[in-house]
Design a protein around this motif. Structure first.
Motif, mmCIF file in Angstrom:
data_model
loop_
_atom_site.group_PDB
_atom_site.id
_atom_site.type_symbol
_atom_site.label_atom_id
_atom_site.label_comp_id
_atom_site.label_asym_id
_atom_site.label_seq_id
_atom_site.Cartn_x
_atom_site.Cartn_y
_atom_site.Cartn_z
ATOM 1 N N ILE A 180 0.833 -1.206 0.000
ATOM 2 C CA ILE A 180 0.000 0.000 0.000
ATOM 3 C C ILE A 180 0.870 1.260 0.000
ATOM 4 O O ILE A 180 0.585 2.226 -0.717
ATOM 5 N N ILE A 181 1.960 1.234 0.767
ATOM 6 C CA ILE A 181 2.876 2.398 0.799
ATOM 7 C C ILE A 181 3.430 2.653 -0.609
ATOM 8 O O ILE A 181 3.570 3.795 -1.036
ATOM 9 N N ASP A 182 3.701 1.571 -1.337
ATOM 10 C CA ASP A 182 4.243 1.715 -2.700
ATOM 11 C C ASP A 182 3.241 2.347 -3.667
ATOM 12 O O ASP A 182 3.595 2.695 -4.785
ATOM 13 N N GLN A 183 2.003 2.467 -3.234
ATOM 14 C CA GLN A 183 1.018 3.158 -4.078
ATOM 15 C C GLN A 183 0.841 4.616 -3.612
ATOM 16 O O GLN A 183 -0.176 5.255 -3.897
ATOM 17 N N GLY A 184 1.799 5.098 -2.834
ATOM 18 C CA GLY A 184 1.797 6.506 -2.434
ATOM 19 C C GLY A 184 0.864 6.815 -1.278
ATOM 20 O O GLY A 184 0.494 7.973 -1.052
ATOM 21 N N ILE A 185 0.493 5.789 -0.520
ATOM 22 C CA ILE A 185 -0.431 6.008 0.606
ATOM 23 C C ILE A 185 0.343 5.918 1.922
ATOM 24 O O ILE A 185 1.176 5.030 2.105
ATOM 25 N N GLU A 186 0.045 6.859 2.822
ATOM 26 C CA GLU A 186 0.692 6.847 4.132
ATOM 27 C C GLU A 186 0.050 5.743 4.974
ATOM 28 O O GLU A 186 -1.182 5.632 4.987
ATOM 29 N N VAL A 187 0.870 4.949 5.650
ATOM 30 C CA VAL A 187 0.294 3.861 6.456
ATOM 31 C C VAL A 187 0.708 4.002 7.921
ATOM 32 O O VAL A 187 1.892 4.167 8.232
#
Ligand code: SF4
Length: 323
Positions: free
Chosen positions: A20-27
């Motif tokens: 998910i982080i690799d899709q530009g989303i902060e986790v």
């Protein structure tokens, strides 16, 4: 865009966050503390995994809520031992959902893999978890996403479903491949998982609730030391080693009194309401576990009270009281 990940420190939840982080989303990696995690310190490991994938680590303490609402009344029952896994997962997602507004997150993720654990991760169980937590649509499981119904994050286009995984079953090859491609290091979590899946620990809980009401403060009293139930019903806890002794000394619980001796021996706790006969038996058993040679009667401090006992019992005698 921000997501909250249910994070246990394991490889699957770490990989799910990375996808998910690799899709530009902060986790935000949310670790839920039920109180029944391993006695090994996993905090360093969890923080290390988060650093490697670029997630922010946060821990949420739900021990009291867990005891009140999950542990003793699971809607979907227990696994092999005292582990109410489906209800436990449901509670964890419910808590994460509660945090969404406060932490500014738009959806939830978890590392669950469809079919990986026969009981708790088959499709029916995953659905039950969604129902219990009212998270339907909000919870994305990146590791098996392509085999599951699209969630809000995918339908809204926040996440590209094509870049998520389609892992089903127990085979770990794909997880290993992903770990390698992400360059993850030291991802084996330090030993011991949830104590509720442990047969011996489950026996200790069953014994406890047969004699007393269970509270948060009682959790550490079950985790450390040899646990004995004496004939009049008192609970006796005898430290097994220096680590146990150090932790037992820090326990503050009105249900117990601390037992000290000047001899080189274990630190112990006994029920505050123990009978005189159980106290005398406890004194003898503790003397049996002292490592120092001594002769004649010995004085032990039972809180305010002093008890003088001779050591005419052996460690073998103690085993018949083990829980
Ligand atoms: S193993 Fe323990 S922490 Fe994990 S779901 Fe089951 S009860 Fe909860």
């Amino acid at each position: 865009m921000k997501a909250i990940a249910l994070f246990s420190g394991g490889l699957d939840s770490t990989l799910a966050m990375k996808l998910i982080i690799d899709q530009g989303i902060e986790v935000i990696a949310c670790n839920i503390n039920t109180g029944f995690g391993s006695t090994k310190d996993r905090l360093g490991h969890m923080k290390n995994m988060c650093e490697q994938v670029g997630a922010e680590f946060r821990s949420v303490d739900i021990r009291d809520e867990y005891i009140q609402e999950v542990l003793f009344s699971p809607k979907y029952g227990y696994g092999k031992n005292f582990n109410p896994c489906i209800d436990c997962h449901g509670k964890m997602f419910e808590v994460a959902k509660r945090k969404m507004e406060e932490w500014g997150a738009s959806f939830l993720i978890s590392g669950e893999v469809l079919g990986q654990r026969p009981m708790s991760q088959n499709r029916e169980s995953l659905d039950k978890v969604l129902n219990l937590s009212n998270c339907d649509g909000l919870l994305l499981r990146p590791m098996s996403a392509q085999s599951l119904e699209p969630t809000i994050a995918e339908l809204e286009g926040w996440v590209d479903r094509e870049k998520l995984e389609n892992i089903v079953g127990r085979n770990r090859d794909r997880q290993m491949e992903l770990a390698e491609s992400f360059g993850l290091k030291d991802y084996e979590a330090p030993g011991g998982g949830c104590l509720l899946t442990d047969e011996h620990f489950s026996r200790k809980i069953r014994d406890f609730i047969a004699h007393d009401t269970f509270e948060v403060a009682d959790i550490p009293t079950l985790k450390y030391g040899r646990q004995l139930r004496l004939p009049d019903g008192a609970k006796l806890i005898i430290g097994r080693d220096a680590d146990d002794n150090a932790i037992l000394k820090t326990i503050e619980n009105r249900k117990y009194i601390h037992i000290d001796t000047d001899l080189f021996g274990p630190h112990s706790l006994i029920s505050a309401n123990a009978s005189d006969s159980d106290k005398m038996l406890a004194a003898k058993l503790i003397l049996a576990y002292c490592k120092q040679n001594f002769e004649g009667p010995q004085v032990l401090d039972f809180g305010e009270e002093k008890i003088t006992a001779v050591c005419d019992l052996s460690r073998k005698d103690a085993t018949k009281y083990f829980i």
